[in-house]
Motif scaffolding. Structure first.
Motif, PDB file in Angstrom:
ATOM      1  N   ILE A 211       0.858  -1.088  -0.056  1.00 45.05           N
ATOM      2  CA  ILE A 211       0.038  -0.095   0.027  1.00 45.05           C
ATOM      3  C   ILE A 211       0.858   1.238   0.053  1.00 45.05           C
ATOM      4  CG2 ILE A 211      -1.836   1.329   1.262  1.00 45.05           C
ATOM      5  CD1 ILE A 211      -2.764  -1.449   2.340  1.00 45.05           C
ATOM      6  N   LEU A 213       1.090   4.851   0.557  1.00 49.46           N
ATOM      7  CA  LEU A 213       0.383   6.026   1.409  1.00 49.46           C
ATOM      8  C   LEU A 213       1.059   7.425   0.929  1.00 49.46           C
ATOM      9  CD1 LEU A 213      -0.187   4.701   4.822  1.00 49.46           C
ATOM     10  CD2 LEU A 213      -1.880   4.894   3.255  1.00 49.46           C
ATOM     11  N   THR A 215      -0.415  10.446   2.550  1.00 42.07           N
ATOM     12  CA  THR A 215      -1.503  11.347   3.174  1.00 42.07           C
ATOM     13  C   THR A 215      -0.794  12.221   4.299  1.00 42.07           C
ATOM     14  OG1 THR A 215      -1.450   9.387   5.021  1.00 42.07           O
ATOM     15  CG2 THR A 215      -3.104   9.485   2.937  1.00 42.07           C
ATOM     16  N   LYS A 216      -1.297  13.239   4.503  1.00 39.52           N
ATOM     17  CA  LYS A 216      -0.748  14.245   5.395  1.00 39.52           C
ATOM     18  C   LYS A 216      -0.835  13.256   7.001  1.00 39.52           C
ATOM     19  CE  LYS A 216      -1.376  18.329   6.184  1.00 39.52           C
ATOM     20  NZ  LYS A 216      -1.862  19.581   6.627  1.00 39.52           N
ATOM     21  N   PHE A 217       0.049  13.808   7.721  1.00 38.40           N
ATOM     22  CA  PHE A 217       0.374  13.546   9.090  1.00 38.40           C
ATOM     23  C   PHE A 217      -0.790  14.120  10.003  1.00 38.40           C
ATOM     24  CE2 PHE A 217       1.891  11.458  12.733  1.00 38.40           C
ATOM     25  CZ  PHE A 217       1.874  12.313  13.793  1.00 38.40           C
ATOM     26  N   LYS A 218      -1.793  13.513  10.600  1.00 33.46           N
ATOM     27  CA  LYS A 218      -2.691  14.217  11.622  1.00 33.46           C
ATOM     28  C   LYS A 218      -2.457  14.167  13.009  1.00 33.46           C
ATOM     29  CE  LYS A 218      -6.445  14.948   8.618  1.00 33.46           C
ATOM     30  NZ  LYS A 218      -7.059  13.618   7.974  1.00 33.46           N
ATOM     31  N   PRO A 232       2.132  15.607   2.040  1.00 33.96           N
ATOM     32  CA  PRO A 232       1.744  14.312   2.977  1.00 33.96           C
ATOM     33  C   PRO A 232       3.211  13.669   3.292  1.00 33.96           C
ATOM     34  CG  PRO A 232       1.461  14.207   0.616  1.00 33.96           C
ATOM     35  CD  PRO A 232       1.929  15.582   0.840  1.00 33.96           C
ATOM     36  N   LEU A 233       3.004  12.563   4.011  1.00 37.05           N
ATOM     37  CA  LEU A 233       4.035  11.735   4.338  1.00 37.05           C
ATOM     38  C   LEU A 233       4.033  10.625   3.126  1.00 37.05           C
ATOM     39  CD1 LEU A 233       3.881  11.051   8.155  1.00 37.05           C
ATOM     40  CD2 LEU A 233       5.413  12.737   6.941  1.00 37.05           C
ATOM     41  N   ARG A 234       5.233  10.476   2.537  1.00 30.28           N
ATOM     42  CA  ARG A 234       5.126   9.369   1.420  1.00 30.28           C
ATOM     43  C   ARG A 234       5.815   8.219   2.123  1.00 30.28           C
ATOM     44  NH1 ARG A 234       9.169  13.240  -1.834  1.00 30.28           N
ATOM     45  NH2 ARG A 234       9.393  13.845   0.378  1.00 30.28           N
ATOM     46  N   CYS A 235       4.833   6.847   2.093  1.00 35.32           N
ATOM     47  CA  CYS A 235       5.095   5.636   2.878  1.00 35.32           C
ATOM     48  C   CYS A 235       4.747   4.625   1.679  1.00 35.32           C
ATOM     49  CB  CYS A 235       4.000   5.722   4.045  1.00 35.32           C
ATOM     50  SG  CYS A 235       4.440   7.026   5.010  1.00 35.32           S
ATOM     51  N   ILE A 278      -3.136   5.239  -1.689  1.00 39.65           N
ATOM     52  CA  ILE A 278      -3.820   5.997  -0.991  1.00 39.65           C
ATOM     53  C   ILE A 278      -3.613   7.461  -0.768  1.00 39.65           C
ATOM     54  CG2 ILE A 278      -5.378   6.124   1.476  1.00 39.65           C
ATOM     55  CD1 ILE A 278      -5.527   3.280   0.115  1.00 39.65           C
ATOM     56  N   ASP A 280      -4.815  11.499  -0.011  1.00 40.27           N
ATOM     57  CA  ASP A 280      -5.752  12.369   0.821  1.00 40.27           C
ATOM     58  C   ASP A 280      -6.697  12.940  -0.151  1.00 40.27           C
ATOM     59  OD1 ASP A 280      -3.273  14.093   2.941  1.00 40.27           O
ATOM     60  OD2 ASP A 280      -4.834  12.429   3.508  1.00 40.27           O
TER      61      ASP A 280
ATOM     62  N   PHE B 254       7.546  -0.952   6.839  1.00 37.85           N
ATOM     63  CA  PHE B 254       6.987   0.717   6.795  1.00 37.85           C
ATOM     64  C   PHE B 254       8.101   1.449   6.297  1.00 37.85           C
ATOM     65  CE2 PHE B 254       5.290   4.678   7.647  1.00 37.85           C
ATOM     66  CZ  PHE B 254       4.413   5.082   8.477  1.00 37.85           C
ATOM     67  N   ALA B 255       7.886   1.623   5.191  1.00 38.08           N
ATOM     68  CA  ALA B 255       8.945   2.537   4.444  1.00 38.08           C
ATOM     69  C   ALA B 255       8.433   4.075   4.250  1.00 38.08           C
ATOM     70  CB  ALA B 255       9.351   2.183   3.140  1.00 38.08           C
ATOM     71  N   ILE B 256       9.420   4.930   4.853  1.00 38.93           N
ATOM     72  CA  ILE B 256       8.810   6.243   4.829  1.00 38.93           C
ATOM     73  C   ILE B 256       9.930   7.387   4.026  1.00 38.93           C
ATOM     74  CG2 ILE B 256       9.725   6.812   7.137  1.00 38.93           C
ATOM     75  CD1 ILE B 256       7.730   9.003   7.472  1.00 38.93           C
ATOM     76  N   HIS B 257       9.663   8.182   3.238  1.00 34.12           N
ATOM     77  CA  HIS B 257      10.636   8.827   2.375  1.00 34.12           C
ATOM     78  C   HIS B 257      11.607   9.519   3.488  1.00 34.12           C
ATOM     79  CE1 HIS B 257      12.501  11.755  -0.196  1.00 34.12           C
ATOM     80  NE2 HIS B 257      11.978  11.028  -1.158  1.00 34.12           N
ATOM     81  N   ASP B 260      10.852  13.107   4.531  1.00 33.71           N
ATOM     82  CA  ASP B 260       9.493  13.022   5.558  1.00 33.71           C
ATOM     83  C   ASP B 260      10.060  12.470   7.018  1.00 33.71           C
ATOM     84  OD1 ASP B 260       7.362  12.071   2.588  1.00 33.71           O
ATOM     85  OD2 ASP B 260       8.294  13.928   3.174  1.00 33.71           O
ATOM     86  N   HIS B 290       0.224   7.221  12.904  1.00 28.91           N
ATOM     87  CA  HIS B 290      -0.077   7.402  11.281  1.00 28.91           C
ATOM     88  C   HIS B 290      -0.383   5.995  10.848  1.00 28.91           C
ATOM     89  CE1 HIS B 290       0.342   9.612   7.583  1.00 28.91           C
ATOM     90  NE2 HIS B 290       1.009   8.483   7.157  1.00 28.91           N
ATOM     91  N   ARG B 293      -4.063   4.797  11.991  1.00 28.11           N
ATOM     92  CA  ARG B 293      -5.007   5.703  11.531  1.00 28.11           C
ATOM     93  C   ARG B 293      -5.380   5.123  10.004  1.00 28.11           C
ATOM     94  NH1 ARG B 293      -3.368  10.777   8.662  1.00 28.11           N
ATOM     95  NH2 ARG B 293      -4.785  10.669   7.266  1.00 28.11           N
ATOM     96  N   HIS B 294      -4.611   4.665   9.294  1.00 27.84           N
ATOM     97  CA  HIS B 294      -4.921   3.688   8.207  1.00 27.84           C
ATOM     98  C   HIS B 294      -5.337   2.486   8.237  1.00 27.84           C
ATOM     99  CE1 HIS B 294      -2.556   7.327   6.810  1.00 27.84           C
ATOM    100  NE2 HIS B 294      -3.441   7.396   5.687  1.00 27.84           N
TER     101      HIS B 294
END
Lengths: 281, 344
Positions: A211, A213, A215-218, A232-235, A278, A280, B254-257, B260, B290, B293-294
């Motif tokens: 997946i 993602l 989406t912005k961090f809330k 948004p955070l690119r995940c 996904i 936002d 869980f990979a994050i740029h 970010d 985060h 949430r999803h």
């Protein structure tokens, strides 16, 4: 000729599309050339069928002749392997000149195709072939991802035309294991998805769920974290397991996931995708 | 370089999502207690963010390039008794003979083993944190070249190096007969590691122990390495959790740029030049929330097994890969700390 035989032949012929009728009757080889020539195939179908039944009666068709016609209908309806292979190869060769195409038929009506790609001026690169598995009984083909992007449209075209379909659509399903893709696409998994006691389907091996993602961090509990950030955070999240669907199902009873499970986790069989993006809204 | 601030008695409390549950399942309770046990280490609640150490500037980047981008298996090592840096040639010879003898013993099992090897001990200059740290040294097994030319080097079959980065707390406790190099890193066949370990244990009366890295420390590493200033990122920031569920385990990656991840860290970070326990917890909680949430999944109830950043990556089984020359000493400093804790 028996009433039942006549009826059976009539229903069988009615199922055959008009454009294939002569081919099938020739393949059946029961009615003679002369007999077939007397038939006006441009009439309404009912009249054609009546005429054909009349001819069958003349020749005293038996139940085994009727059965043979039935089998031929099934056979032609499905696939002409030789024609597919020739057509497929021709399309690629006409476009590229330098291409190596090999076929291997397996049981389950699958044909494995290996394509080594070249260009108008260069020899095919045998070290980076593309593999395609086409299940002739179905409208599905699986391709290996080791493919030069520029050849994708051509491959799609060749598959579509050779298999006599109208259009090819890329599905969002990826896996390292062909069996797991087949399981999803051919619905070979246990349909009773929601119960906790369902047995694990054999072919679910090693399917993954990816997946993407953005989406912005809330902030939620954490106050002002990243509150000013527009981007948004690119995940990229990946779930993998030898038995993915079973493993995801067991998360709620274990207290690791809230019940009911998020739709992102339960949608693989329904959407027949295992890669999602996904964003936002 | 300064040493750490004196550790406080207990790590500061943190707010975690599970604190807000009304009822926890038996598994959650069990996982929480396991985590509490493993995190009940009196480690300092704050550490310095790795910077380019002055000493490190003496290290020739080319000389240490071979240490980067390789997977190392970690061990802690108790102090070496009567080890001498002036005997390295002798040690090479002795270890060489020992390896050949050991391999010959196992001839029945490993047929066709190549005995044409060469063992080299050498020092790794500059691979230290404080001046007081002992010199790091390297052991390599090379395959001997078939050619008659003496200078021709063969292929490196196995590498192991011993170091001590800011090992003050250990150095203070031992007498002069001992050389403290508590961190050992090995790359190559496990069988070679075992043989070499045996020789060291016999020769210097020391003891190797595999160095596992628990989730608590992996979180710290992720936070610290994310905090490091980078000119450009060479890898995505990634976390891997293993979920114990039936019938078989589930892996969640869980990979994050990296930009970010850095933005998230910068938003959490308050104390310049330092990382605190609270900041680590908050950073991780942000990622957990985060994700929750999803997916409605509580990652905090699962086991963190691997963290990966552009600085380095670490696996709970005690495997490390260092990607960035600039922070090599910083990464080793943390690992030395873990090794020392395991020895004491």
């Amino acid at each position: 000729m028996d009433e039942t035989v006549a009826e059976f032949i009539k229903r069988t012929i009615l199922k055959i599309p008009m454009n294939e009728l002569t081919t099938i009757l020739k393949a059946w080889d029961f009615l003679s050339e002369n007999q077939l020539q007397t038939v006006n195939f441009r009439q309404r179908k009912e009249s054609v069928v009546q005429h054909l039944i009349h001819l069958c009666e003349e020749k005293r068709a038996s139940i085994s002749d009727a059965a043979l016609l039935d089998i031929i209908c099934e056979d032609v309806d499905l696939f002409d392997m030789k024609q597919f292979k020739n057509s497929f190869k021709k399309i690629l060769q006409r476009a590229l000149k330098n291409v190596t195409v090999s076929f291997r038929e397996t049981e389950e009506n699958a044909v494995w195709i290996r394509i080594a790609w070249g260009t108008q001026y260069t020899k095919p690169n045998q070290y980076k072939p593309t593999y395609v598995v086409y299940y002739s009984q179905t409208p599905y083909a699986f391709t290996s991802s080791s493919m030069l992007r520029r050849n994708t449209p051509l491959l799609g075209q060749a598959l579509t035309i050779a298999s006599k379909h109208h259009q090819i659509v890329k599905m969002d399903l990826r896996s390292r294991y062909l069996d797991s893709l087949k399981a999803i696409v051919f619905k070979q998994y246990n349909q009773t998805y929601e119960t906790h006691n369902s047995t694990t389907p054999l072919q679910e091996r090693s399917l993954g769920l990816d997946i993407n993602l953005e989406t912005k961090f809330k902030s939620g509990l954490n106050g002002s974290i990243l509150a000013e950030r527009e981007e948004p955070l690119r995940c990229l999240i990946k779930f993998s397991s030898p038995h993915l669907l079973e493993a995801l199902k067991s998360l709620a009873p274990a207290g690791i996931a809230d019940a009911p499970l998020s739709p992102l986790l339960t949608c693989i069989p329904n959407k027949r995708m295992n890669y999602f993006k996904i964003r936002d809204k | 370089m300064d040493s750490y601030n004196a550790p406080e008695s207990t790590p500061s409390a943190s707010s975690r999502p599970e604190d807000y549950f009304i009822g926890a399942t038996p598994l959650q309770k069990r996982l929480e207690s396991v985590r509490k046990h493993s995190s009940f280490i009196p480690t300092p609640p704050r550490r310095k963010i790795p910077q380019c150490s002055q000493l490190q500037e003496d290290v020739d980047p080319q000389k240490v390039a071979f240490l980067l981008h390789k997977q190392w298996t970690l061990y802690s090592l108790t102090p070496l008794y009567k080890f001498s840096y002036s005997n390295l040639k002798e040690y090479s010879r002795l270890l060489n003979a020992f390896i050949v003898a050991e391999k010959q013993k196992g001839l029945a099992v490993e047929v066709g083993e190549d005995f044409n090897i060469k063992v080299i001990f050498s020092t790794l200059l500059g691979m230290k944190g404080a001046q007081r740290d002992p010199e790091a040294f390297l052991v390599q097994i090379l395959s001997k070249s078939q050619l008659p030319s003496e200078n021709r080097q063969g292929k490196v079959l196995w590498t192991g190096w011993f170091c001590c980065i800011f090992g003050d707390s250990l150095l203070e406790t031992v007498s002069e007969d001992f050389t403290c190099l508590p961190l050992f890193l090995a790359n190559g066949a496990e069988s070679n590691t075992a043989i070499i370990g045996t020789w060291f244990q016999k020769t210097f009366d020391c003891y190797f122990s595999p160095l596992a890295i628990n989730a608590f420390n992996l979180s710290w590493m992720a936070a610290m390495w994310t905090a490091c200033k980078m000119d450009h990122y060479v890898a995505t920031t990634e976390f891997l959790w293993s979920v114990p569920c039936s019938p078989q385990s589930l892996d969640i990656s869980f990979a994050i740029h990296p930009e970010d991840a850095k933005a998230l860290w910068d938003s959490v970070h308050k104390t310049p030049g330092e990382v605190t326990q609270e900041e680590v917890d908050l950073f991780m909680d942000c990622l957990y929330s985060h994700f929750h949430r999803h997916f409605k999944i509580h990652l905090s109830a699962t086991r963190l097994v691997r963290v990966s950043t552009s600085v380095a990556s670490a696996h709970t089984d005690g495997k490390i890969k260092i990607l960035c020359h600039k922070y090599l000493i910083g990464v080793l400093a943390y690992l030395t700390e873990l090794a020392i804790f395991q020895i004491e």
